[in-house]
Design a protein around this motif. Structure first.
Motif, PDB file in Angstrom:
ATOM      1  N   GLU A  51       0.795  -1.341  -0.097  1.00  0.00           N
ATOM      2  CA  GLU A  51       0.024   0.301   0.006  1.00  0.00           C
ATOM      3  C   GLU A  51       0.880   1.434   0.008  1.00  0.00           C
ATOM      4  O   GLU A  51       0.590   2.152  -0.767  1.00  0.00           O
ATOM      5  CB  GLU A  51      -0.851   0.112   1.286  1.00  0.00           C
ATOM      6  N   LEU A  52       1.924   1.334   0.832  1.00  0.00           N
ATOM      7  CA  LEU A  52       2.684   2.619   0.698  1.00  0.00           C
ATOM      8  C   LEU A  52       3.304   2.781  -0.524  1.00  0.00           C
ATOM      9  O   LEU A  52       3.714   3.659  -0.919  1.00  0.00           O
ATOM     10  CB  LEU A  52       3.733   2.316   1.911  1.00  0.00           C
ATOM     11  N   LEU A  53       3.753   1.568  -1.179  1.00  0.00           N
ATOM     12  CA  LEU A  53       4.478   1.759  -2.504  1.00  0.00           C
ATOM     13  C   LEU A  53       3.513   2.272  -3.492  1.00  0.00           C
ATOM     14  O   LEU A  53       3.826   3.074  -4.408  1.00  0.00           O
ATOM     15  CB  LEU A  53       5.212   0.492  -3.108  1.00  0.00           C
ATOM     16  N   LEU A  54       2.334   1.933  -3.587  1.00  0.00           N
ATOM     17  CA  LEU A  54       1.227   2.308  -4.365  1.00  0.00           C
ATOM     18  C   LEU A  54       0.884   3.769  -4.104  1.00  0.00           C
ATOM     19  O   LEU A  54       1.203   4.711  -5.074  1.00  0.00           O
ATOM     20  CB  LEU A  54       0.003   1.408  -4.613  1.00  0.00           C
ATOM     21  N   ALA A  55       0.878   4.293  -2.699  1.00  0.00           N
ATOM     22  CA  ALA A  55       0.588   5.530  -2.298  1.00  0.00           C
ATOM     23  C   ALA A  55       1.592   6.251  -2.923  1.00  0.00           C
ATOM     24  O   ALA A  55       1.506   7.741  -3.149  1.00  0.00           O
ATOM     25  CB  ALA A  55       0.362   5.622  -1.063  1.00  0.00           C
ATOM     26  N   HIS A  56       2.915   5.860  -2.832  1.00  0.00           N
ATOM     27  CA  HIS A  56       4.033   6.551  -3.202  1.00  0.00           C
ATOM     28  C   HIS A  56       4.093   6.875  -4.625  1.00  0.00           C
ATOM     29  O   HIS A  56       4.489   7.862  -5.074  1.00  0.00           O
ATOM     30  CB  HIS A  56       5.444   5.859  -2.675  1.00  0.00           C
ATOM     31  N   VAL A  57       3.784   5.885  -5.609  1.00  0.00           N
ATOM     32  CA  VAL A  57       3.853   6.031  -6.910  1.00  0.00           C
ATOM     33  C   VAL A  57       2.923   7.107  -7.372  1.00  0.00           C
ATOM     34  O   VAL A  57       2.738   7.806  -8.330  1.00  0.00           O
ATOM     35  CB  VAL A  57       3.743   5.084  -7.858  1.00  0.00           C
ATOM     36  N   LEU A  58       1.618   7.144  -6.586  1.00  0.00           N
ATOM     37  CA  LEU A  58       0.497   7.917  -6.736  1.00  0.00           C
ATOM     38  C   LEU A  58       0.361   9.072  -6.266  1.00  0.00           C
ATOM     39  O   LEU A  58      -0.304  10.462  -6.487  1.00  0.00           O
ATOM     40  CB  LEU A  58      -0.793   7.176  -6.486  1.00  0.00           C
ATOM     41  N   ASP A  59       1.514   9.437  -5.323  1.00  0.00           N
ATOM     42  CA  ASP A  59       1.785  10.427  -4.437  1.00  0.00           C
ATOM     43  C   ASP A  59       0.499  11.108  -3.808  1.00  0.00           C
ATOM     44  O   ASP A  59       0.133  12.160  -3.730  1.00  0.00           O
ATOM     45  CB  ASP A  59       2.304  11.751  -5.459  1.00  0.00           C
ATOM     46  N   VAL A  60      -0.011   9.994  -3.164  1.00  0.00           N
ATOM     47  CA  VAL A  60      -1.204  10.375  -2.365  1.00  0.00           C
ATOM     48  C   VAL A  60      -0.919   9.802  -0.920  1.00  0.00           C
ATOM     49  O   VAL A  60       0.007   8.666  -0.763  1.00  0.00           O
ATOM     50  CB  VAL A  60      -2.532   9.844  -2.662  1.00  0.00           C
ATOM     51  N   PRO A  61      -1.573  10.084   0.162  1.00  0.00           N
ATOM     52  CA  PRO A  61      -1.509   9.509   1.512  1.00  0.00           C
ATOM     53  C   PRO A  61      -2.084   8.250   1.440  1.00  0.00           C
ATOM     54  O   PRO A  61      -3.037   8.007   0.567  1.00  0.00           O
ATOM     55  CB  PRO A  61      -2.354  10.354   2.580  1.00  0.00           C
ATOM     56  N   ARG A  62      -1.703   7.181   2.311  1.00  0.00           N
ATOM     57  CA  ARG A  62      -2.170   5.787   2.156  1.00  0.00           C
ATOM     58  C   ARG A  62      -3.563   5.635   2.083  1.00  0.00           C
ATOM     59  O   ARG A  62      -4.038   4.755   1.653  1.00  0.00           O
ATOM     60  CB  ARG A  62      -1.355   4.966   3.169  1.00  0.00           C
ATOM     61  N   ALA A  63      -4.100   6.372   3.008  1.00  0.00           N
ATOM     62  CA  ALA A  63      -5.446   6.398   3.226  1.00  0.00           C
ATOM     63  C   ALA A  63      -6.242   6.506   2.126  1.00  0.00           C
ATOM     64  O   ALA A  63      -7.517   6.196   1.906  1.00  0.00           O
ATOM     65  CB  ALA A  63      -6.131   7.398   4.467  1.00  0.00           C
ATOM     66  N   ARG A  64      -5.752   7.170   1.338  1.00  0.00           N
ATOM     67  CA  ARG A  64      -6.546   7.639   0.061  1.00  0.00           C
ATOM     68  C   ARG A  64      -6.612   6.494  -1.051  1.00  0.00           C
ATOM     69  O   ARG A  64      -7.715   6.506  -1.844  1.00  0.00           O
ATOM     70  CB  ARG A  64      -5.882   8.732  -0.904  1.00  0.00           C
ATOM     71  N   LEU A  65      -5.942   5.507  -0.808  1.00  0.00           N
ATOM     72  CA  LEU A  65      -6.135   4.343  -1.621  1.00  0.00           C
ATOM     73  C   LEU A  65      -7.532   3.907  -1.478  1.00  0.00           C
ATOM     74  O   LEU A  65      -7.981   2.808  -2.622  1.00  0.00           O
ATOM     75  CB  LEU A  65      -5.013   3.365  -1.048  1.00  0.00           C
ATOM     76  N   LEU A  66      -7.998   3.839  -0.303  1.00  0.00           N
ATOM     77  CA  LEU A  66      -9.427   3.404  -0.017  1.00  0.00           C
ATOM     78  C   LEU A  66     -10.626   3.818  -1.073  1.00  0.00           C
ATOM     79  O   LEU A  66     -11.396   2.870  -1.464  1.00  0.00           O
ATOM     80  CB  LEU A  66      -9.987   3.492   1.218  1.00  0.00           C
ATOM     81  N   THR A  67     -10.279   5.053  -1.456  1.00  0.00           N
ATOM     82  CA  THR A  67     -11.372   5.393  -2.368  1.00  0.00           C
ATOM     83  C   THR A  67     -10.739   5.616  -3.829  1.00  0.00           C
ATOM     84  O   THR A  67     -11.359   6.133  -4.798  1.00  0.00           O
ATOM     85  CB  THR A  67     -11.689   6.860  -1.964  1.00  0.00           C
ATOM     86  N   LEU A  68      -9.731   4.720  -4.347  1.00  0.00           N
ATOM     87  CA  LEU A  68      -9.294   4.760  -5.545  1.00  0.00           C
ATOM     88  C   LEU A  68      -9.792   3.650  -6.289  1.00  0.00           C
ATOM     89  O   LEU A  68     -10.163   2.624  -5.978  1.00  0.00           O
ATOM     90  CB  LEU A  68      -7.818   4.443  -5.374  1.00  0.00           C
ATOM     91  N   ALA A  69     -10.408   3.885  -7.463  1.00  0.00           N
ATOM     92  CA  ALA A  69     -11.042   2.744  -8.263  1.00  0.00           C
ATOM     93  C   ALA A  69     -10.154   2.111  -8.948  1.00  0.00           C
ATOM     94  O   ALA A  69      -9.809   0.954  -9.075  1.00  0.00           O
ATOM     95  CB  ALA A  69     -12.073   3.465  -9.221  1.00  0.00           C
ATOM     96  N   ASP A  70      -9.103   2.803 -10.070  1.00  0.00           N
ATOM     97  CA  ASP A  70      -8.217   2.172 -10.847  1.00  0.00           C
ATOM     98  C   ASP A  70      -6.863   3.063 -10.720  1.00  0.00           C
ATOM     99  O   ASP A  70      -6.813   4.310 -10.696  1.00  0.00           O
ATOM    100  CB  ASP A  70      -8.857   2.510 -12.264  1.00  0.00           C
ATOM    101  N   VAL A  71      -5.692   2.229 -11.041  1.00  0.00           N
ATOM    102  CA  VAL A  71      -4.440   3.064 -11.390  1.00  0.00           C
ATOM    103  C   VAL A  71      -4.254   3.085 -12.513  1.00  0.00           C
ATOM    104  O   VAL A  71      -4.327   1.940 -13.292  1.00  0.00           O
ATOM    105  CB  VAL A  71      -3.753   1.922 -10.365  1.00  0.00           C
ATOM    106  N   PRO A  72      -3.876   4.291 -13.060  1.00  0.00           N
ATOM    107  CA  PRO A  72      -3.537   4.624 -14.385  1.00  0.00           C
ATOM    108  C   PRO A  72      -2.424   3.951 -15.012  1.00  0.00           C
ATOM    109  O   PRO A  72      -1.507   3.529 -13.980  1.00  0.00           O
ATOM    110  CB  PRO A  72      -3.462   6.023 -14.602  1.00  0.00           C
ATOM    111  N   GLY A  73      -2.312   3.793 -16.194  1.00  0.00           N
ATOM    112  CA  GLY A  73      -1.026   2.790 -16.684  1.00  0.00           C
ATOM    113  C   GLY A  73       0.188   3.154 -16.302  1.00  0.00           C
ATOM    114  O   GLY A  73       0.850   2.371 -15.790  1.00  0.00           O
ATOM    115  N   ASP A  74       0.722   4.337 -16.502  1.00  0.00           N
ATOM    116  CA  ASP A  74       2.091   4.972 -16.033  1.00  0.00           C
ATOM    117  C   ASP A  74       2.264   4.451 -14.453  1.00  0.00           C
ATOM    118  O   ASP A  74       3.305   3.888 -14.287  1.00  0.00           O
ATOM    119  CB  ASP A  74       2.359   6.572 -16.513  1.00  0.00           C
ATOM    120  N   PRO A  75       1.729   4.996 -13.452  1.00  0.00           N
ATOM    121  CA  PRO A  75       1.830   4.559 -12.287  1.00  0.00           C
ATOM    122  C   PRO A  75       1.841   3.172 -12.040  1.00  0.00           C
ATOM    123  O   PRO A  75       2.597   2.468 -11.113  1.00  0.00           O
ATOM    124  CB  PRO A  75       0.924   5.273 -11.536  1.00  0.00           C
TER     125      PRO A  75
END
Ligand code: GLN
Length: 280
Positions: A21-45
């Protein structure tokens, strides 16, 4: 995310879900808690995330991949060449801050500063403190200097960064007998002890290994601390789990200290030894 976590678990990573989760939050440049509301990860990240997961599965430390290590109120820059600060060391800082509480401009020396986690936290949380951070490793001190400059730019009282060896009898002789607090997370791992791959392969050996019983560097450090501290000045040294009796015994055996005590971390493991400089 479940796949990513499983992958890291299979690679032997100790906290696979959090790390993924922290690695995904890092590439998206968002706090980890924001991942909860994330639908899809765009291609580049998504591609960057896959690359970081590969590296983490290869047991590169999480903090080297994000380039950051949280420590108390700060976020330190870390990467190859510097020891990644650990959460348990925050307790040593808490103890140190309590010792400084009634001094307006205490003189503080951090021996073996690495990323600067201890020294910079003390300067940040006790703004009047005059802190010197000593580091002997040419690679690590680049990180000490960088983090110190970042904190100064952010408005903290500047920390002086000094290239030097904590066992050197000439180190900081101008401060002899004047220092209020000496604090250190020295290399203390006994030679041959088993450490996780992240530590063995990525923390600088000079920051870890302390000879057959892990206390070789500490023996020299005690001489330096006794010389630097004023009578009544405080000493705090982190140690390994199995040194909760050996290090206090070493400090008592030195003869120059009183009030020798050992402290456990939140998991109940012996974690650091404290003492005061005896009056002459
Ligand atoms: N606590 C560190 C570890 O577990 C060792 C730190 C040190 O030697 N100062 O690897």
């Amino acid at each position: 995310m479940a796949d990513a976590a499983r992958r890291l678990a299979e690679a032997g990573v100790a906290s696979p879900r959090v790390d993924a989760e922290l690695l995904l939050a890092h590439v998206l440049d968002v706090p980890r808690a924001r991942l909860l509301t994330l639908a899809d990860v765009p291609g580049d990240p998504a591609a960057r995330f896959a690359d970081l997961l590969d590296q983490r599965a290869g047991r590169v430390p999480l903090q080297h991949l994000t380039g950051r290590a949280p420590f108390r109120h700060l976020e330190l820059a870390v990467g190859p060449g510097v020891f990644v600060p650990r959460p348990e060391t925050e307790l040593l800082v808490e103890w140190a801050l309590a010792r400084l509480a009634d001094g307006a401009a205490p003189v503080v020396v951090d021996l073996g500063a690495g990323s600067g986690a201890i020294a910079l936290s003390l300067a940040h949380e006790h703004p009047g403190a005059r802190v010197t951070a000593v580091e002997r490793d040419d690679g690590a001190i680049e990180w000490t200097r960088h983090n110190a400059a970042v904190r100064t730019a952010a408005g903290d009282t500047p920390v002086e960064v000094l290239a030097g060896d904590m066992t050197d009898r000439q180190l900081l002789t101008a401060l002899d007998g004047t220092v209020d607090l000496v604090v250190s997370n020295p290399p203390y791992v006994p030679d041959g002890a088993r450490v996780p791959r992240e530590v063995a392969d990525h923390d600088p050996p000079m920051a870890l290994w302390g000879g057959p019983d892990g206390l070789d560097v500490v023996r020299g450090l005690l001489h330096t601390a006794a010389r630097l501290l004023r009578p009544g000045g405080h000493l705090g040294i982190e140690h390994a789990d199995q040194q909760g009796a050996a290090l206090p015994a070493l400090v008592r055996g030195h003869g120059g200290f009183t009030d020798v005590a050992d402290h456990s971390d939140l998991a109940g493991r012996p974690r650091f030894t404290t003492a005061r400089r005896a009056a002459e």
